[in-house]
Scaffold this motif. Structure first.
Motif, PDB file in Angstrom:
ATOM      1  N   ASP A  37     -22.318  10.924 -33.402  1.00 14.08           N
ATOM      2  CA  ASP A  37     -22.625  11.961 -32.587  1.00 14.08           C
ATOM      3  C   ASP A  37     -21.344  12.579 -31.768  1.00 14.08           C
ATOM      4  O   ASP A  37     -20.581  11.712 -31.693  1.00 14.08           O
ATOM      5  N   ASN A  96     -26.875  15.420 -40.973  1.00 13.11           N
ATOM      6  CA  ASN A  96     -27.759  16.142 -40.372  1.00 13.11           C
ATOM      7  C   ASN A  96     -27.288  16.986 -39.161  1.00 13.11           C
ATOM      8  O   ASN A  96     -27.817  17.839 -38.896  1.00 13.11           O
ATOM      9  N   TYR A 165     -24.060  30.551 -39.398  1.00  9.67           N
ATOM     10  CA  TYR A 165     -25.127  29.428 -39.578  1.00  9.67           C
ATOM     11  C   TYR A 165     -25.489  29.822 -40.965  1.00  9.67           C
ATOM     12  O   TYR A 165     -26.019  28.746 -41.853  1.00  9.67           O
ATOM     13  N   THR A 202     -36.825  20.821 -31.274  1.00  8.37           N
ATOM     14  CA  THR A 202     -35.666  19.792 -30.855  1.00  8.37           C
ATOM     15  C   THR A 202     -35.046  20.756 -29.923  1.00  8.37           C
ATOM     16  O   THR A 202     -35.051  21.873 -29.605  1.00  8.37           O
TER      17      THR A 202
HETATM   18  N1  LIG Z   1     -34.845  22.334 -35.059  1.00  5.38           N
HETATM   19  C1  LIG Z   1     -34.886  23.461 -35.978  1.00  5.38           C
HETATM   20  O1  LIG Z   1     -35.755  24.546 -36.038  1.00  5.38           O
HETATM   21  C2  LIG Z   1     -34.022  23.393 -37.608  1.00  5.38           C
HETATM   22  C3  LIG Z   1     -34.455  24.027 -38.319  1.00  5.38           C
HETATM   23  C4  LIG Z   1     -33.720  24.125 -39.530  1.00  5.38           C
HETATM   24  C5  LIG Z   1     -32.537  23.307 -39.583  1.00  5.38           C
HETATM   25  N2  LIG Z   1     -32.375  22.562 -38.794  1.00  5.38           N
HETATM   26  C6  LIG Z   1     -31.207  21.548 -38.613  1.00  5.38           C
HETATM   27  O2  LIG Z   1     -31.534  20.299 -38.530  1.00  5.38           O
HETATM   28  C7  LIG Z   1     -30.257  19.729 -38.171  1.00  5.38           C
HETATM   29  C8  LIG Z   1     -30.805  18.809 -37.028  1.00  5.38           C
HETATM   30  O3  LIG Z   1     -31.037  19.628 -35.933  1.00  5.38           O
HETATM   31  P1  LIG Z   1     -31.959  19.424 -34.716  1.00  5.38           P
HETATM   32  O4  LIG Z   1     -32.692  20.471 -34.807  1.00  5.38           O
HETATM   33  O5  LIG Z   1     -32.477  17.807 -34.651  1.00  5.38           O
HETATM   34  O6  LIG Z   1     -30.825  19.709 -33.394  1.00  5.38           O
HETATM   35  P2  LIG Z   1     -30.206  18.615 -32.167  1.00  5.38           P
HETATM   36  O7  LIG Z   1     -29.378  19.442 -31.424  1.00  5.38           O
HETATM   37  O8  LIG Z   1     -31.563  17.996 -31.636  1.00  5.38           O
HETATM   38  O9  LIG Z   1     -29.702  17.297 -32.853  1.00  5.38           O
HETATM   39  C9  LIG Z   1     -28.382  17.745 -33.654  1.00  5.38           C
HETATM   40  C10 LIG Z   1     -27.575  16.410 -33.209  1.00  5.38           C
HETATM   41  O10 LIG Z   1     -26.122  16.731 -33.725  1.00  5.38           O
HETATM   42  C11 LIG Z   1     -25.332  16.517 -32.892  1.00  5.38           C
HETATM   43  N3  LIG Z   1     -24.041  17.498 -32.974  1.00  5.38           N
HETATM   44  C12 LIG Z   1     -23.585  18.511 -32.736  1.00  5.38           C
HETATM   45  N4  LIG Z   1     -22.518  18.971 -33.314  1.00  5.38           N
HETATM   46  C13 LIG Z   1     -21.892  17.913 -33.861  1.00  5.38           C
HETATM   47  C14 LIG Z   1     -20.593  17.438 -34.472  1.00  5.38           C
HETATM   48  N5  LIG Z   1     -19.838  18.356 -34.534  1.00  5.38           N
HETATM   49  N6  LIG Z   1     -20.575  16.266 -34.963  1.00  5.38           N
HETATM   50  C15 LIG Z   1     -21.400  15.353 -34.819  1.00  5.38           C
HETATM   51  N7  LIG Z   1     -22.673  15.571 -34.190  1.00  5.38           N
HETATM   52  C16 LIG Z   1     -22.759  16.817 -33.706  1.00  5.38           C
HETATM   53  C17 LIG Z   1     -25.533  17.109 -31.422  1.00  5.38           C
HETATM   54  O11 LIG Z   1     -24.955  16.505 -30.376  1.00  5.38           O
HETATM   55  C18 LIG Z   1     -26.973  16.695 -31.553  1.00  5.38           C
HETATM   56  O12 LIG Z   1     -27.478  15.361 -31.165  1.00  5.38           O
HETATM   57  C19 LIG Z   1     -29.232  20.703 -37.940  1.00  5.38           C
HETATM   58  O13 LIG Z   1     -28.508  20.634 -39.271  1.00  5.38           O
HETATM   59  C20 LIG Z   1     -29.788  21.975 -37.731  1.00  5.38           C
HETATM   60  O14 LIG Z   1     -29.023  22.900 -38.410  1.00  5.38           O
HETATM   61  C21 LIG Z   1     -32.832  22.440 -37.581  1.00  5.38           C
END
Ligand SMILES: NC(=O)c1ccc[n+]([C@@H]2O[C@H](COP(=O)([O-])OP(=O)(O)OC[C@H]3O[C@@H](n4cnc5c(N)ncnc54)[C@H](O)[C@@H]3O)[C@@H](O)[C@H]2O)c1
Length: 322
Positions: A37, A96, A165, A202
């Motif tokens: 992370d 992820n 995105y 999240t």
């Molecule tokens: N939450 C939603 O509704 C949703 C919906 C569809 C897709 N997603 C996708 O799910 C995945 C997880 O998202 P989430 O909702 O758990 O978000 P989140 O922000 O809780 O978790 C994402 C994590 O990735 C880390 N991160 C960000 N940029 C980074 C980088 N350059 N290198 C390493 N780590 C990095 C952040 O610090 C964070 O801890 C993402 O790919 C997001 O696009 C989320």
């Protein structure tokens, strides 16, 4: 892969959200976890939560600072795993990590656009490239690439630009679908899945801001304040008489609502993802909203970007985004 016990899983973005919950559930099933992370503190909390359970003897949970959009940091992450997990192979790769933002070619900077794209797409592509040799060395392995409903529907509503995105998430979906055949031809013991979550509770709204602004702060910067005002205007709120503090409060409330008012928790989402991997499903839709949206976009693709499509879909599934 029917069983995760004794395996080694790599998770990018393991600091919060779905990455954290994947780590917790994998550890609970006796799987070793190596996560990266950009936030050391968030990973320390994930590790602490994993260790609340009594760990099986010898199970390893390692944390590594790496930005997935930068190849040399991923290579260092790989080398640290080889050393700290004492392995030349891994069984599971969860690409992820992701951020939202930088969505407009007009009102976002090119740097922000490319940062979002390079994390959401580049991080997945480079993650697969970096770890493929270690996956191929395992007896069985599985690559799990997180896309989104924005991997088949390129909008979050008529009031917002969402180009970086959406482009990245479409790329993740196309890449993973094509990888199915590439793996069958060249490494049939390695499988892959594309994950398409709907709205999951999240902290992605606040985390994305922190990553894109580079400040690590929950407060909007001077440069972000006018954009936040414009966002309010786009959803029909007159922000002209609001003070900067009021705009800060509205932005914080929006991030809180995204996390707390979602139809599905990150823990429930992680369970759906891991069940999908065990069932060797290549397409993992997460949430009833994702399943319904998939059906509706297929039924009426030409209407998918009409404001009425968004409004009737949001009303049907109870989305309260904005
Ligand atoms: N939450 C939603 O509704 C949703 C919906 C569809 C897709 N997603 C996708 O799910 C995945 C997880 O998202 P989430 O909702 O758990 O978000 P989140 O922000 O809780 O978790 C994402 C994590 O990735 C880390 N991160 C960000 N940029 C980074 C980088 N350059 N290198 C390493 N780590 C990095 C952040 O610090 C964070 O801890 C993402 O790919 C997001 O696009 C989320």
């Amino acid at each position: 892969m029917k069983d995760f016990a004794g395996k080694i899983a790599v998770i990018t973005g393991g600091g919060t959200g779905m990455g954290r919950e994947l780590a917790r559930q994998l550890v609970a099933e006796g799987c070793n976890v190596a996560m990266c992370d950009v936030s050391t503190d968030a990973m320390a909390e994930t590790k602490r939560l994993c260790e609340v359970e009594k760990l099986p003897q010898g199970l390893r949970i390692t944390t590594h600072v790496a930005d997935v959009s930068i190849e040399e940091q991923l290579l260092r992450f790989r080398d640290e795993i080889a050393e700290q997990q004492a392995t030349d192979r891994i069984h599971l790769l969860f690409n992820n990590a992701g951020v939202g933002g930088g969505g407009s070619l007009f009102t976002s900077s090119r740097e922000q656009w490319e940062k979002t794209f390079n994390i959401c797409w580049g991080g997945v592509y480079l993650g697969v490239r970096t770890f493929l040799p270690m996956l191929v060395k395992a007896d069985e392995a599985h690559i799990v690439n997180t896309s989104s409903v924005n991997g088949f529907w390129a909008t979050i509503g008529p009031g917002f630009s969402h180009t970086a995105y959406s482009a990245a998430k479409f790329a993740v979906k196309g890449f993973t679908e094509a990888l199915i055949t590439d793996l069958r031809l060249n490494a049939p013991h390695v499988k892959c899945s594309v994950v398409m979550p709907g709205h999951i509770g999240t902290s992605i709204v606040s985390n994305s801001r922190k990553v894109l602004s580079g400040t690590g702060s929950d407060r909007l910067t001077e440069a972000e304040l006018p954009l936040a005002r414009a966002r309010l205007v786009a959803i029909g709120i007159d922000a002209s008489n609001m003070s900067d503090e009021e705009v800060q409060a509205v932005a914080a409330e929006r991030a809180r609502r995204f996390r707390d008012d979602a139809p599905m928790t990150a823990a429930a989402a992680a369970k759906v993802i891991l069940d999908g991997v065990k069932a060797e499903r290549w397409r993992i839709l997460v949430g009833d909203d994702a399943k319904r949206l998939d059906e509706r976009v297929r039924q009426t693709p030409e209407q998918a970007y009409d404001p009425e499509f968004f409004q009737s879909f949001a009303a049907e599934v109870g989305w309260r985004l904005g």
